[in-house]
Design an enzyme around this catalytic site. Structure first.
Site, PDB file in Angstrom:
ATOM      1  N   GLY A  71      -3.635 -93.502   7.204  1.00  5.47           N
ATOM      2  CA  GLY A  71      -4.585 -93.185   8.419  1.00  5.47           C
ATOM      3  C   GLY A  71      -4.955 -94.213   9.550  1.00  5.47           C
ATOM      4  N   HIS A 202      -4.139 -89.408   0.973  1.00  8.15           N
ATOM      5  CA  HIS A 202      -5.562 -89.994  -0.337  1.00  8.15           C
ATOM      6  C   HIS A 202      -7.275 -88.839  -0.097  1.00  8.15           C
ATOM      7  CE1 HIS A 202      -8.787 -93.031   1.635  1.00  8.15           C
ATOM      8  NE2 HIS A 202      -7.520 -92.831   2.375  1.00  8.15           N
ATOM      9  N   CYS A 330     -20.916-103.283   5.005  1.00  8.82           N
ATOM     10  CA  CYS A 330     -21.544-104.786   4.755  1.00  8.82           C
ATOM     11  C   CYS A 330     -20.161-105.889   5.723  1.00  8.82           C
ATOM     12  CB  CYS A 330     -21.615-105.164   3.050  1.00  8.82           C
ATOM     13  SG  CYS A 330     -22.208-106.023   2.219  1.00  8.82           S
TER      14      CYS A 330
HETATM   15  C1  PLP Z   1     -11.519 -90.933   9.908  1.00 15.00           C
HETATM   16  C2  PLP Z   1     -10.590 -91.936   9.295  1.00 15.00           C
HETATM   17  N1  PLP Z   1      -9.700 -92.549   9.676  1.00 15.00           N
HETATM   18  C3  PLP Z   1      -9.057 -92.705   9.287  1.00 15.00           C
HETATM   19  C4  PLP Z   1      -9.058 -93.748   7.760  1.00 15.00           C
HETATM   20  C5  PLP Z   1      -7.897 -94.494   7.208  1.00 15.00           C
HETATM   21  O1  PLP Z   1      -7.339 -93.891   6.667  1.00 15.00           O
HETATM   22  P1  PLP Z   1      -6.812 -94.515   5.431  1.00 15.00           P
HETATM   23  O2  PLP Z   1      -7.676 -95.241   4.588  1.00 15.00           O
HETATM   24  O3  PLP Z   1      -5.276 -94.148   4.678  1.00 15.00           O
HETATM   25  O4  PLP Z   1      -6.137 -95.649   5.953  1.00 15.00           O
HETATM   26  C6  PLP Z   1     -10.455 -92.724   6.992  1.00 15.00           C
HETATM   27  C7  PLP Z   1     -10.358 -93.847   6.430  1.00 15.00           C
HETATM   28  O5  PLP Z   1     -11.685 -93.652   5.580  1.00 15.00           O
HETATM   29  C8  PLP Z   1     -11.386 -92.349   7.542  1.00 15.00           C
HETATM   30  O6  PLP Z   1     -11.907 -91.718   7.234  1.00 15.00           O
END
Ligand code: PLP
Length: 387
Positions: A71, A202, A330
């Site tokens: 993401g 994931h 944190c």
């Molecule tokens: C809304 C959102 N965008 C992006 C991400 C990042 O995704 P990744 O962990 O696959 O890099 C997350 C992960 O927590 C998320 O909740």
């Protein structure tokens, strides 16, 4: 010790069926998808089948789905790729909102340092963005609107279809981060009208380290990375076939099981919400009352009720075998209140006294009762210690 995992918004356990689908690609089927021999063809076929399965799940064409490392990368290259292409046409304005994930917010702030004009819209007390606010802030130089589909901290679902209708009428593409919504709520690129959409494996019982970026065919976007012809020249590097196969298997399962799974986790979430509200009068439920992800419960406490910060509560829940999240970050050794809760107008103290529970496949009604009792025990102990 019996443990209860209630942090499915952070990540999820790998589904054994996904692991089984991936296994051959860690063994005999190790080929490079760019190779011209049978090993390569086998890898290429698996990669393209995975792409096609993911495309079907979101209503896209396979050529519009590009694999990434997750993401964070998808968000980065969606925004950078559109802005890099648009800046040549003197479109130098970018619109986002204050409750975005840092993968979007920090990319926008990086672009601001590079001279892009970045407008950050506020959210209301539920974490919602008003489509009219997007309309008011659009300009002839706006290159992109990037607003998430569903918020990862409070679960609020944004009016993306409405925002897309407004932006499209002005010729502006919309990117949405749908990392938290895939497999949870309906997700179809044409129903939404988005030009770019981010997903990751994931959060839906798939492997870590793989995601995808949907790029609608006519979108003006240019590659951010260089060095090879893979992914139609848009994202070079030897393709991770095993993870792509796992991602497709996870998307398939999440899509097939959504209509059974989501009402089930929603019942558990609502049950926990009710029981905590009874146990802790004055507790605030974060997020939109109706337009909210079904598996997520974020609650904040008044300092009279909760004599500790979220981090401390999470540590105490962990000692009881319960995994949840505080929503705070944190940074440099000190606990910072969540930027999402602050954007929603929560006071710093309340924002810090927040806990997020997120349900998944493995949870049951028994877990709800255990969590409520643990919360009561921890809070009573802290009150005694504070006296
Ligand atoms: C809304 C959102 N965008 C992006 C991400 C990042 O995704 P990744 O962990 O696959 O890099 C997350 C992960 O927590 C998320 O909740």
């Amino acid at each position: 010790m019996h443990t209860i995992y209630l942090d499915h918004t952070a990540t999820t356990p790998l589904d054994p069926r996904v692991l089984e689908a991936m296994q051959p690609y860690f063994g005999d089927r190790f080929g490079n998808a760019s190779s011209a021999h049978r090993y390569g063809r086998q890898a290429k076929d698996a990669l393209e089948e995975a792409r096609a399965r993911i495309a079907v799940a979101i209503g896209a064409k396979p050529a519009e789905v590009m694999f990434t490392s997750g993401g964070t990368e998808s968000d980065n290259i969606a925004i950078l790729g559109v802005l890099n292409a648009a800046r040549r046409r003197r479109r130098n304005h970018l619109l986002t909102e204050a409750a975005e994930h840092h993968a979007v917010l920090d990319t926008c702030l990086h672009l601001r340092d590079e001279g892009v004009d970045v407008a950050v819209l506020g959210v209301d007390q539920h974490g919602s963005v008003a489509a009219e606010a997007v309309e008011e802030r659009l300009r002839s130089e706006t290159a992109l609107v990037t607003i998430m589909h569903a918020n990862n901290e409070v679960g609020t679902i944004q009016p993306i279809a409405e925002i897309c209708r407004i932006a499209r009428a002005r010729g502006v593409p919309v990117h949405t981060d749908a990392v938290q919504s895939i497999g949870k709520i309906p997700l179809h690129v044409d129903d939404l009208g988005v030009h770019l959409l981010t997903i990751t494996a994931h959060k839906i019982n798939g492997p870590k380290g793989i995601g995808a970026l949907y790029i609608r065919r006519e979108t003006e976007w240019e590659p951010v990375f260089h060095g090879g012809g893979q992914e139609r020249g848009r994202r070079p590097g030897t393709e991770n076939v095993s993870l792509a196969v796992g991602f497709a298997a996870a998307v398939g399962l999440a899509t097939e099981e959504r209509e059974i799974m989501m009402p089930r986790v929603e019942r558990l979430r609502d049950s926990l919400q009710r029981q905590l509200q009874d146990a802790f009068p004055g507790m605030v439920v974060n997020g939109h009352p109706d337009r909210r992800l079904p598996h997520l419960l974020s609650v904040s406490f008044d300092s009279r009720v909760m004599p500790m910060e979220g981090e401390m509560l999470i540590a105490n829940l962990d000692l009881e075998g319960i995994a949840a999240s505080s929503g705070s970050a944190c940074t440099s050794g000190s606990v910072q209140p969540s930027h999402v809760l602050l954007a929603m107008g929560r006071e710093e103290r309340t924002a810090k006294a927040t806990v997020r529970f997120s349900f998944g496949r493995g949870n049951s009604e028994d877990d709800v009762a255990v969590v409520k009792e643990a919360m009561q025990r921890i809070v009573a102990r802290m009150h005694r210690a504070a006296q």
